[in-house]
Design an enzyme around this catalytic site. Structure first.
Site, PDB file in Angstrom:
ATOM      1  N   ASP A  46       0.711  -1.256  -0.140  1.00 57.68           N
ATOM      2  CA  ASP A  46       0.141  -0.202   0.033  1.00 57.68           C
ATOM      3  C   ASP A  46       0.882   1.332  -0.093  1.00 57.68           C
ATOM      4  O   ASP A  46       0.374   2.409  -0.192  1.00 57.68           O
ATOM      5  CB  ASP A  46      -0.810   0.245   1.343  1.00 57.68           C
ATOM      6  CG  ASP A  46      -2.186  -0.954   1.091  1.00 57.68           C
ATOM      7  OD1 ASP A  46      -2.306  -1.463   0.112  1.00 57.68           O
ATOM      8  OD2 ASP A  46      -2.575  -1.401   2.121  1.00 57.68           O
TER       9      ASP A  46
ATOM     10  N   ARG B 209      -2.960   1.136  -9.787  1.00 58.08           N
ATOM     11  CA  ARG B 209      -1.964   2.140  -9.061  1.00 58.08           C
ATOM     12  C   ARG B 209      -0.634   2.047 -10.017  1.00 58.08           C
ATOM     13  O   ARG B 209       0.370   3.213  -9.779  1.00 58.08           O
ATOM     14  CB  ARG B 209      -1.437   1.688  -7.594  1.00 58.08           C
ATOM     15  CG  ARG B 209      -2.677   2.324  -6.626  1.00 58.08           C
ATOM     16  CD  ARG B 209      -2.580   2.064  -5.193  1.00 58.08           C
ATOM     17  NE  ARG B 209      -3.752   2.262  -4.586  1.00 58.08           N
ATOM     18  CZ  ARG B 209      -3.946   1.991  -3.239  1.00 58.08           C
ATOM     19  NH1 ARG B 209      -3.084   0.941  -2.618  1.00 58.08           N
ATOM     20  NH2 ARG B 209      -5.162   2.167  -2.701  1.00 58.08           N
TER      21      ARG B 209
HETATM   22  C1  S3P Z   1      -5.200  -5.521   3.564  1.00 61.16           C
HETATM   23  C2  S3P Z   1      -4.515  -6.559   2.933  1.00 61.16           C
HETATM   24  C3  S3P Z   1      -3.919  -5.955   1.538  1.00 61.16           C
HETATM   25  C4  S3P Z   1      -3.972  -4.328   1.431  1.00 61.16           C
HETATM   26  C5  S3P Z   1      -5.125  -3.634   1.990  1.00 61.16           C
HETATM   27  C6  S3P Z   1      -5.656  -4.114   3.390  1.00 61.16           C
HETATM   28  C7  S3P Z   1      -5.944  -6.304   4.888  1.00 61.16           C
HETATM   29  O1  S3P Z   1      -4.740  -6.253   0.501  1.00 61.16           O
HETATM   30  O2  S3P Z   1      -3.663  -3.925   0.209  1.00 61.16           O
HETATM   31  O3  S3P Z   1      -5.136  -2.146   1.771  1.00 61.16           O
HETATM   32  O4  S3P Z   1      -6.375  -5.707   5.684  1.00 61.16           O
HETATM   33  O5  S3P Z   1      -5.775  -7.448   5.094  1.00 61.16           O
HETATM   34  P1  S3P Z   1      -4.372  -7.732  -0.025  1.00 61.16           P
HETATM   35  O6  S3P Z   1      -4.608  -8.692   0.841  1.00 61.16           O
HETATM   36  O7  S3P Z   1      -5.459  -8.032  -0.906  1.00 61.16           O
HETATM   37  O8  S3P Z   1      -2.708  -7.743  -0.579  1.00 61.16           O
END
Ligand code: S3P
Length: 423
Positions: free
Chosen positions: A312, A343
């Site tokens: 992120d 992104r």
């Molecule tokens: C998150 C996991 C990540 C992240 C998202 C929040 C989470 O996504 O990008 O902002 O809280 O488990 P992904 O698990 O799809 O990579």
């Protein structure tokens, strides 16, 4: 939102609660027995979507600013929702809640905004279907709206093709309702907040390398949770402190879980001057304060296992790279394409209009940094992390920058511009 060049940033900022941990505190509190008290809860729109979904399933949730009380009803205490569950812009809400809903004795429909309706849900539909769940994409395009008819579930060993904490957590949560042990193995370890917090609630959950396993039907008990500050929100102040000349910022209360702290490793590799002070543990998560000073950054290569620990933060790391001397290469980050926006595209487009030499690649980007950037009109495309990353670029660029749809920062950091202004 209009921003201008800054010549120095000085002072302290206390980072709001972690988004991932805030979501989980509501979900696990709702399916635990007794009251869960959450302090320093993130009042961002995404986490409020999670609250409203559980309220629609009969869970009493009281909120007083950033303190939240959840009157949990136990693993089998949710009731059929009154209407569609609105997940707003939140991928975390959608994917984690689907794991819980798959094993309920009722049907439900999940839907959200235009962005959520383009985000890939096959990655959860597939493992949940293997577990025996009845979950369909209404338009048959692998995206929300999702229709879930609760079903009995069987435990599986799932080999996830993506390093995604949302997929892992979805399958583990469904595993609470399965007939046997459920395991998820990821290609690279993703954030482990689900494993840490579910274990504190009383689940029988173990981790071994990139495999997490859970036993069904535990007795979950309400907890007191203090949510650490979100390193993904701290990232903007880390970048601001490093990039704006003559700056010294104390960033207080930052979660530095090793599955999340890749931005710090990259900042050090680029020559960033950061001190980690007052290290402590808050609700089972490592936390510290960060003292950041302006630094002359240089380019680096970011690839491989570190990617899930900073996924992120890549938009703001790209901004750091644009001001750093030399080339920064980001690889193995194709997941960027399926976030709130693509992104790779939104970072490339916006850095280009500010005068940066950047080339998109299929799984990342190459940035030839060190040229001065100029203010420009930036399109957030309603992606909170794009808006905040380019607010920081604006401070280190020459002239005025306008961020179109800049108010989308409310998704994860409602007081962002005010906190920035105070410095
Ligand atoms: C998150 C996991 C990540 C992240 C998202 C929040 C989470 O996504 O990008 O902002 O809280 O488990 P992904 O698990 O799809 O990579």
């Amino acid at each position: 939102m209009k921003l201008h060049t800054k010549t120095a940033l000085k002072g302290e900022v206390t980072i709001p609660g972690d988004k991932s941990i805030s979501h989980r505190s509501i979900m696990f509190g709702a399916i635990a027995e007794g009251t869960t008290e959450v302090t320093h809860f993130l009042e961002g729109a995404d986490c409020l979507s999670t609250i409203s979904c559980f309220q629609k399933m009969g869970i009493e949730i009281q909120r007083n600013k950033d303190t939240v009380l959840i009157k949990g009803k136990g693993l089998h205490g949710l009731s059929a929702p009154t209407g569609i569950l609105d997940v707003g812009n939140s991928g975390t809400t959608t994917r984690l809640i689907s794991g819980i809903l798959a094993g309920q004795p009722f049907s439900s429909t999940l839907n959200g905004d235009a962005s959520i309706q383009t985000r890939p849900m096959k990655r959860i539909i597939e493992p949940l279907t293997q577990m025996g769940a009845d979950i369909k994409s209404e338009k048959n395009n692998g995206c929300a709206p999702l229709i879930i008819h609760g079903h009995t579930l069987k435990g599986i060993s799932y080999q996830s093709p993506v390093a995604s904490a949302q997929v892992k957590s979805c399958v583990l949560l469904a595993g609470l309702y399965a007939d046997d042990k459920t395991s998820v193995t990821e290609p690279v370890l993703s954030r482990n907040h689900t494993e840490l917090m579910l274990s504190a609630f009383g689940a029988d959950i173990t981790s071994n390398g990139t495999t997490a396993s859970i036993l069904p039907n535990p007795h979950l008990t309400g907890q007191k949770i203090e949510v650490p500050g979100d390193i993904s929100s701290a990232a903007y102040f880390i970048a601001a402190g490093l990039l704006v000349p003559n700056s010294e910022i104390l960033i207080k209360n930052v979660g530095i879980n090793p599955t999340r702290n890749g931005i710090l490793k990259v900042a050090y590799a680029m020559g960033g001057k950061i001190e980690e002070l007052n290290k402590r543990t808050v609700s089972g998560e490592p936390v510290c304060d960060l003292l950041v000073r302006s630094s002359n950054l240089h380019g680096t290569v970011i690839e491989g296992d570190i990617i899930p620990t900073l996924i992120d933060e890549i938009p703001v790391i790209a901004v750091m790279a644009a001001f750093a001397d030399g080339t920064t290469t980001i690889k193995d980050a194709a997941e960027l394409k399926v976030k709130e926006t693509n992104r790779i595209d939104t970072v490339t487009e916006n850095l280009k209009v500010m005068g940066c030499d950047i080339s998109p690649t299929d799984d990342g980007m190459i940035i030839n940094g060190g040229k001065p950037l100029h203010g420009a009109t930036i399109h957030s495309y309603l992606d909170h992390r794009i808006a905040m990353s380019f607010a920081i670029a604006a401070l280190a660029a020459e002239g005025e920058t306008e961020i179109i749809d800049g108010e989308c920062v409310n998704i994860s950091y409602p007081g962002f511009y005010q906190d920035l202004e105070r410095l």
